[in-house]
Scaffold this motif. Structure first.
Motif, PDB file in Angstrom:
ATOM      1  N   PHE A  73       0.833  -1.204   0.000  1.00 26.29           N
ATOM      2  CA  PHE A  73       0.000   0.000   0.000  1.00 26.29           C
ATOM      3  C   PHE A  73       0.866   1.251   0.000  1.00 26.29           C
ATOM      4  CE2 PHE A  73      -2.107   3.430   2.345  1.00 26.29           C
ATOM      5  CZ  PHE A  73      -3.223   3.628   1.541  1.00 26.29           C
ATOM      6  N   PHE A  74       1.884   1.296   0.851  1.00 20.71           N
ATOM      7  CA  PHE A  74       2.723   2.498   0.918  1.00 20.71           C
ATOM      8  C   PHE A  74       3.557   2.673  -0.339  1.00 20.71           C
ATOM      9  CE2 PHE A  74       2.233   1.871   5.636  1.00 20.71           C
ATOM     10  CZ  PHE A  74       1.416   2.974   5.799  1.00 20.71           C
ATOM     11  N   ASP A  75       4.043   1.590  -0.904  1.00 24.48           N
ATOM     12  CA  ASP A  75       4.785   1.696  -2.163  1.00 24.48           C
ATOM     13  C   ASP A  75       3.872   2.205  -3.277  1.00 24.48           C
ATOM     14  OD1 ASP A  75       7.073   0.807  -0.958  1.00 24.48           O
ATOM     15  OD2 ASP A  75       6.880  -1.274  -1.632  1.00 24.48           O
ATOM     16  N   THR A  76       2.632   1.705  -3.307  1.00 26.99           N
ATOM     17  CA  THR A  76       1.675   2.147  -4.320  1.00 26.99           C
ATOM     18  C   THR A  76       1.281   3.599  -4.099  1.00 26.99           C
ATOM     19  OG1 THR A  76       0.802  -0.107  -4.482  1.00 26.99           O
ATOM     20  CG2 THR A  76      -0.579   1.663  -5.343  1.00 26.99           C
ATOM     21  N   LEU A  77       1.036   3.969  -2.866  1.00 22.76           N
ATOM     22  CA  LEU A  77       0.675   5.351  -2.544  1.00 22.76           C
ATOM     23  C   LEU A  77       1.792   6.307  -2.940  1.00 22.76           C
ATOM     24  CD1 LEU A  77      -1.312   7.324  -1.258  1.00 22.76           C
ATOM     25  CD2 LEU A  77      -0.334   6.764   0.976  1.00 22.76           C
ATOM     26  N   THR A  78       3.028   5.885  -2.740  1.00 20.80           N
ATOM     27  CA  THR A  78       4.166   6.715  -3.127  1.00 20.80           C
ATOM     28  C   THR A  78       4.144   7.010  -4.623  1.00 20.80           C
ATOM     29  OG1 THR A  78       5.540   5.867  -1.333  1.00 20.80           O
ATOM     30  CG2 THR A  78       6.686   6.833  -3.204  1.00 20.80           C
ATOM     31  N   VAL A  79       3.866   5.989  -5.431  1.00 18.36           N
ATOM     32  CA  VAL A  79       3.779   6.192  -6.880  1.00 18.36           C
ATOM     33  C   VAL A  79       2.644   7.163  -7.210  1.00 18.36           C
ATOM     34  CG1 VAL A  79       3.338   5.064  -9.097  1.00 18.36           C
ATOM     35  CG2 VAL A  79       4.741   3.918  -7.378  1.00 18.36           C
ATOM     36  N   GLY A  80       1.510   7.015  -6.539  1.00 17.10           N
ATOM     37  CA  GLY A  80       0.386   7.899  -6.797  1.00 17.10           C
ATOM     38  C   GLY A  80       0.696   9.348  -6.466  1.00 17.10           C
ATOM     39  N   VAL A  81       1.295   9.578  -5.307  1.00 16.03           N
ATOM     40  CA  VAL A  81       1.595  10.948  -4.881  1.00 16.03           C
ATOM     41  C   VAL A  81       2.642  11.581  -5.802  1.00 16.03           C
ATOM     42  CG1 VAL A  81       2.518  12.347  -3.003  1.00 16.03           C
ATOM     43  CG2 VAL A  81       0.954  10.476  -2.493  1.00 16.03           C
ATOM     44  N   LYS A  82       3.596  10.786  -6.265  1.00 16.29           N
ATOM     45  CA  LYS A  82       4.622  11.316  -7.170  1.00 16.29           C
ATOM     46  C   LYS A  82       4.031  11.772  -8.503  1.00 16.29           C
ATOM     47  CE  LYS A  82       8.619   9.393  -7.691  1.00 16.29           C
ATOM     48  NZ  LYS A  82       9.674   8.385  -7.942  1.00 16.29           N
ATOM     49  N   ASN A  83       2.886  11.233  -8.871  1.00 15.17           N
ATOM     50  CA  ASN A  83       2.292  11.547 -10.173  1.00 15.17           C
ATOM     51  C   ASN A  83       1.104  12.498 -10.076  1.00 15.17           C
ATOM     52  OD1 ASN A  83       3.501   9.739 -12.510  1.00 15.17           O
ATOM     53  ND2 ASN A  83       3.479   8.477 -10.666  1.00 15.17           N
ATOM     54  N   LEU A  84       1.002  13.238  -8.973  1.00 17.72           N
ATOM     55  CA  LEU A  84      -0.145  14.130  -8.774  1.00 17.72           C
ATOM     56  C   LEU A  84      -0.073  15.422  -9.584  1.00 17.72           C
ATOM     57  CD1 LEU A  84      -0.986  13.843  -4.969  1.00 17.72           C
ATOM     58  CD2 LEU A  84      -2.501  13.386  -6.894  1.00 17.72           C
ATOM     59  N   ASN A  85       1.080  15.714 -10.154  1.00 16.76           N
ATOM     60  CA  ASN A  85       1.229  16.928 -10.972  1.00 16.76           C
ATOM     61  C   ASN A  85       0.779  18.170 -10.210  1.00 16.76           C
ATOM     62  OD1 ASN A  85       2.012  18.258 -13.320  1.00 16.76           O
ATOM     63  ND2 ASN A  85      -0.038  18.205 -14.195  1.00 16.76           N
ATOM     64  N   ALA A  86       1.328  18.319  -9.009  1.00 14.49           N
ATOM     65  CA  ALA A  86       1.146  19.510  -8.149  1.00 14.49           C
ATOM     66  C   ALA A  86      -0.191  19.561  -7.422  1.00 14.49           C
ATOM     67  CB  ALA A  86       1.348  20.802  -8.922  1.00 14.49           C
ATOM     68  N   ARG A  87      -1.064  18.554  -7.609  1.00 20.80           N
ATOM     69  CA  ARG A  87      -2.251  18.509  -6.753  1.00 20.80           C
ATOM     70  C   ARG A  87      -1.794  18.162  -5.347  1.00 20.80           C
ATOM     71  NH1 ARG A  87      -2.730  19.079 -12.135  1.00 20.80           N
ATOM     72  NH2 ARG A  87      -4.887  19.176 -12.825  1.00 20.80           N
ATOM     73  N   VAL A  88      -2.490  18.690  -4.370  1.00 21.73           N
ATOM     74  CA  VAL A  88      -2.064  18.536  -2.979  1.00 21.73           C
ATOM     75  C   VAL A  88      -3.014  17.606  -2.247  1.00 21.73           C
ATOM     76  CG1 VAL A  88      -1.633  19.715  -0.802  1.00 21.73           C
ATOM     77  CG2 VAL A  88      -0.984  20.804  -2.950  1.00 21.73           C
ATOM     78  N   VAL A  89      -2.466  16.610  -1.570  1.00 11.89           N
ATOM     79  CA  VAL A  89      -3.221  15.716  -0.697  1.00 11.89           C
ATOM     80  C   VAL A  89      -2.800  16.018   0.735  1.00 11.89           C
ATOM     81  CG1 VAL A  89      -3.590  13.326  -0.003  1.00 11.89           C
ATOM     82  CG2 VAL A  89      -3.474  13.915  -2.426  1.00 11.89           C
TER      83      VAL A  89
END
Length: 949
Positions: free
Chosen positions: A226-242
């Motif tokens: 989950f954390f490895d997958t979440l890391t990929v997702g956050v890296k690809n947010l293109n400046a959107r903020v979570v």
């Protein structure tokens, strides 16, 4: 599931897709013992049969002759379930899933229940990948049945780009954690590929909330995934903020290996999302961690976060804390001791001189004897050796390897012998015998061979090398990176094939060199142009290696001596050296070398990177980026000097075609060529045109491009801006057309502030009362601060935007003028402004005068505000066109505002004239003579017709 399926069923389900669905558990077979067949629902059977026949042939299990036969095979004797949740579904829903499973966009979402199915759908399905539809149009009645299951509802929302949050929450509530995490991986890649970053942000927020609710029921391995997958997702947010962050008590993980891996994964995620308080807590509460884990955590603190950093000083504190923790852990290990701890510490902090001294000390020390290599110690020294190679300390790396080789595994010894050999060209060949049998060495050699082939423009060969490194059990991040590499190589090969469909001229009359570097968007736009240029007898090549496979010029050609310019720039865009002399006076806006001032492009690079206007080299992070940028600029400037030599020794034209010319290092070519003014050396800038202005920049695709020869038109800062003479020619023809007026009305009524029509700003009554009282109402329209894109900044009356805004406030203070300050609505749009760290309001004093109002970003659209204001004041921006077309007088204050929009606005001559002659107080309201012209320019500017070469 019953494995003893009757023979008749095995004969029926011969098609690969349906067979996979049955094997994966989507279809549950009933007992096929003989029984009385009830009267079928013929209407339903016919509908299903017709839909079945419309599916591609390779999807269907077999050719079914009639609705009756279809009913017997697939309706009466089967029942179906959702591939994700396992809930019972209808035949219509099952057929819809089967249809989607046959589509390359959606087949990924069925892999959980299709573990035996490892083939992808083949053949062209005739549907563009971005249209969001399945290969066969699914009837509404089937979609309705599909929507009866949570997964079906979610897929429908996904297909038609509807909000995902509610349907995803329902789906996760009925799914097992393993299936949910698998789906998470697939959704991240899908949304990234579809350029749906807002949906990706919503997806991540829902999954974080789901994890926080269900974390106690998730196993350690699923945690890590989950954390490895979440890391990929956050890296690809293109400046959107979570803003949400998963909560995890890693101390409850009992397995030591899982604890270490999870600790590293969670720590990296915290750093990437700039949750430095969480990262610090992990360091302070970490239990027994081994030396190599402590070293890896310390190194992670030196990686930049996934978004713009607002607290660099906090991360620097974490760097010191983690390095000290690592030093203590290594020093306390009896087999390593303080000397190795000093080497590790200085490797982390990149203290080159101290690192060299520590290695000398180790050489003179007693190194513990190891009966056999130790995996943990081997990983520690491998990490240190990687740092030495990164720092360019190859001799020291070779010495450390020789001192510690007996502690290292054979695979690590072989790998670093080879890596150091590649860097230094010297190696003990006897140590390399048989080392290629090690998998880690083979992977490294494959990657090195791939990069070598890429540099040589052998894209297909490089594709094969990188493909050979694929492993099914690789982490998602590694798979994504590899796929991105393969996609790029495929694109480059196809582009080269397309450009080379017209042969390189044998006796060209000129040379065109691409200076777009590694901007693939520009290469894609320019590929058709390059073909036409070759047809017109110009030779074409790229300056950067690994971009375009262009044949060299023949020996008999006059331009043969220019061959050394082909592929002359390394893929890294630097050789790691600063050779030329640079004069840096940041306060005076000077960063010059070889008689050329490159300040503005360097400033704009830093401004765009740190998402702010105020850039100070006193900031350590800014200074680090500045130094790296100077290294790039120095290298490209040396290439420019070679181009200059070629141009001065020849009579034929040499044209450098660039893009992104407002930011360094791309701007180096523009600034150098414009400054040198060599008659046969031209610089042409290319980019997308401004067609999206009419859609409020809402489209993901561009259908037009613009080019401009900047050596001919030096006041044109960007190719999408129409030149005055072209506009005047066009306007004389089109000024009375009905289309011009209709397009302008379409433009001005665009809702650019994303606000509701019913929203009335709090200050509205104050503005209306001032207007009714006869007071002058003036509005300063802001601009996104880090989006200047000019060769030099400033204006006749002001040094920059900050000076202009503060001067405007001080000018009206205490007067009868009501000054409105309107921030640009794009400051709130992450797809345009990204994650700003400085906004227009930050330029204003804390206590504004009573007659100055700072509007909200969504308070008014331009056409709504125009009815209340007597005068508009801009630094620069397209709003001047709308305002002028609406009859509002406009003062344009920046140098390039005069050239960007040639409709004869009001331009201050100096600071005094801004306050007095053309001041905020005295400009009259009669501006109708150029209103129609502004209307026309807005229309021309919006559809790109003024941007042709």
């Amino acid at each position: 599931m019953n494995s003893s399926r009757p023979k008749v069923v095995r004969e029926v389900v011969r098609g690969p897709y349906l067979e996979a669905l049955i094997r994966g558990g989507v279809i549950i077979n009933k007992d096929l013992s003989p029984m009385e067949i009830e009267e079928p629902d013929w209407s339903r059977a016919i509908n299903c049969f017709e839909f079945w026949q419309a599916l591609p042939q390779h999807v269907r299990a077999r050719e079914v002759e009639s609705p009756n036969e279809f009913f017997k095979l697939y309706i009466y004797r089967e029942k179906y379930r959702c591939p994700i949740t396992g809930a019972t579904i209808s035949i219509e829903a099952a057929l819809s899933f089967l249809c989607l499973f046959s589509h390359p966009l959606y087949c990924r979402f069925f892999k959980d229940t299709l573990l035996e199915f490892d083939r992808k759908p083949s053949g062209e399905l005739g549907v563009p990948s971005f249209c969001g539809k399945a290969c066969v149009e699914i009837p509404d009645s089937f979609l309705g049945q599909m929507a009866s299951s949570p997964f079906g509802r979610f897929l429908i929302s996904l297909m038609y780009a509807r909000p995902l949050t509610r349907d995803l929450e329902e789906l996760l509530a009925t799914s097992k954690s393993r299936v949910a995490i698998n789906l998470f991986e697939d959704l991240i890649i899908y949304l990234r590929d579809q350029v749906r970053f807002d949906d990706l942000r919503d997806l991540i927020e829902v999954y974080i909330q789901w994890f926080n609710k269900c974390s106690l029921d998730i196993g350690a391995r699923s945690y890590i995934r989950f954390f490895d997958t979440l890391t990929v997702g956050v890296k690809n947010l293109n400046a959107r903020v979570v803003n949400d962050f998963p909560v995890l008590d890693i101390s409850r993980v009992e397995n030591q290996h899982h604890y270490i891996v999870l600790c590293r994964s969670y720590f990296r995620l915290a750093l990437g999302m700039a949750k430095y308080d969480v990262a610090k807590e992990i360091l302070e509460s970490a239990g027994e961690i081994d030396p190599v884990t402590s070293l890896s955590l310390a190194l992670l603190t030196h990686q930049k976060p996934f978004k713009v950093e607002r607290q660099p000083e906090v991360r620097q504190q974490l760097q010191l804390l983690s390095a000290e923790l690592m030093r203590k852990i290594v020093a306390s290990n009896v087999k390593l001791g303080p000397v190795v701890s000093h080497i590790a510490y200085h490797a982390v902090t990149a203290s080159v001189d101290d690192l060299r001294d520590a290695i000398v000390t180790l050489r003179d020390s007693d190194i513990p004897e190891f009966v056999q290599p130790d995996t943990g110690y081997s990983a520690l020294f491998a990490t240190i050796l990687s740092q030495l190679i990164r720092l360019g300390l190859y001799r020291e790396g070779a010495e450390l390897l020789s001192l510690c080789s007996r502690m290292m595994t054979p695979s690590h010894q072989s790998l670093y012998n080879i890596r150091l050999h590649f860097e230094t060209g010297s190696c003990d060949w006897n140590k390399l015998r048989g080392v290629c049998s090690e998998s880690v060495v083979r992977e490294y050699l494959m990657k090195s061979a791939g990069l070598t082939a890429w540099r040589a423009n052998k894209f297909f060969e490089a594709f094969l090398y990188f493909s050979a490194g694929y492993k099914e059990n690789d982490k998602l991040e590694k798979k994504v990176a590899r796929q991105s590499t393969l996609d790029r190589l495929q694109f480059l090969q196809r582009t080269s094939d397309f450009v080379n469909s017209v042969v390189q001229p044998r006796r060209p009359k000129g040379l065109v060199l691409l200076a777009t570097l590694n901007c693939f968007n520009s290469l894609a736009m320019l590929a058709p142009v390059m073909v036409e240029i070759k047809r017109r007898n110009f030779a074409v090549a790229a300056l950067l290696e690994g971009v375009l496979d262009s044949p060299y010029l023949e020996a008999g050609s006059e331009m043969f001596l220019c061959n050394h310019l082909f592929n002359s720039i390394r893929r890294e865009r630097t050789d790691g050296n600063v050779v030329l002399e640079w004069n840096v006076d940041w306060g005076a806006r000077v960063v010059s070398s070889e008689g050329v001032n490159f300040y503005q492009g360097i400033y704009e690079h830093l401004s765009a990177k740190f998402r702010r206007s105020t850039i100070s080299l006193e900031n350590p992070l800014v200074k680090e980026s500045f130094d790296q940028l100077i290294m790039l600029c120095d290298y490209l400037l040396r290439v420019c000097l070679e181009i200059e030599k070629a141009a001065r020794s020849a009579e034929y034209p040499i044209v450098i075609v660039g893009s992104n010319t407002h930011i360094a290092p791309y701007s180096v070519f523009r600034d150098f060529i414009l400054e040198r003014s060599i008659p046969n050396l031209r610089f042409v800038s290319s980019n997308v045109a401004y067609e999206n202005y009419y859609t409020n920049l809402g489209s993901k695709f561009s259908g037009s491009m613009a080019v401009v020869d900047m050596t001919l038109h030096r006041t044109c800062r960007a190719p999408f801006l129409a030149l005055r003479h072209r506009f005047e020619e066009w306007y004389e023809v089109e000024k009375n057309s009905a289309e011009l007026n209709s397009r302008f009305l379409e433009l001005i009524h665009e809702n650019r502030n994303s606000g509701s029509d019913e929203d009335i700003p709090d200050c509205h009554d104050l503005i209306v009362s001032a207007k009714n009282a006869g007071k002058r109402v003036v509005c300063c329209f802001g601009k996104v601060l880090c989006d200047l894109a000019v060769p030099y900044d400033g204006g006749p009356a002001h040094s920059d935007m900050k000076d202009w805004l503060q001067h405007s406030v001080s000018t009206v203070a205490g007067s009868d003028v009501l000054l409105l300050i309107k921030p640009h609505p794009h400051e709130l749009r992450p797809e345009i402004a990204l994650d700003l760290t400085e906004k227009l309001e930050d330029f204003l004093p804390e206590d504004l005068p009573e007659n100055v109002i700072l509007l909200g970003h969504r308070d008014y659209n331009v056409h709504e505000l125009a009815r209340y204001i007597d005068l508009a004041v801009l630094w620069n921006g397209t709003s001047c066109l709308e305002l002028t077309g609406l009859g509002v007088p406009v003062i344009m204050c920046s140098h390039f505002g005069k050239y960007d929009y040639p409709v004869d606005l009001i331009y201050p001559e100096n600071r005094d004239s801004y306050e007095e002659s053309n001041s905020l107080f005295s400009v009259g309201c009669s501006f109708g003579r150029i209103a129609k012209k502004g209307n026309g320019f807005a229309s021309l500017h919006g559809d790109g017709r003024g941007c042709h070469p």
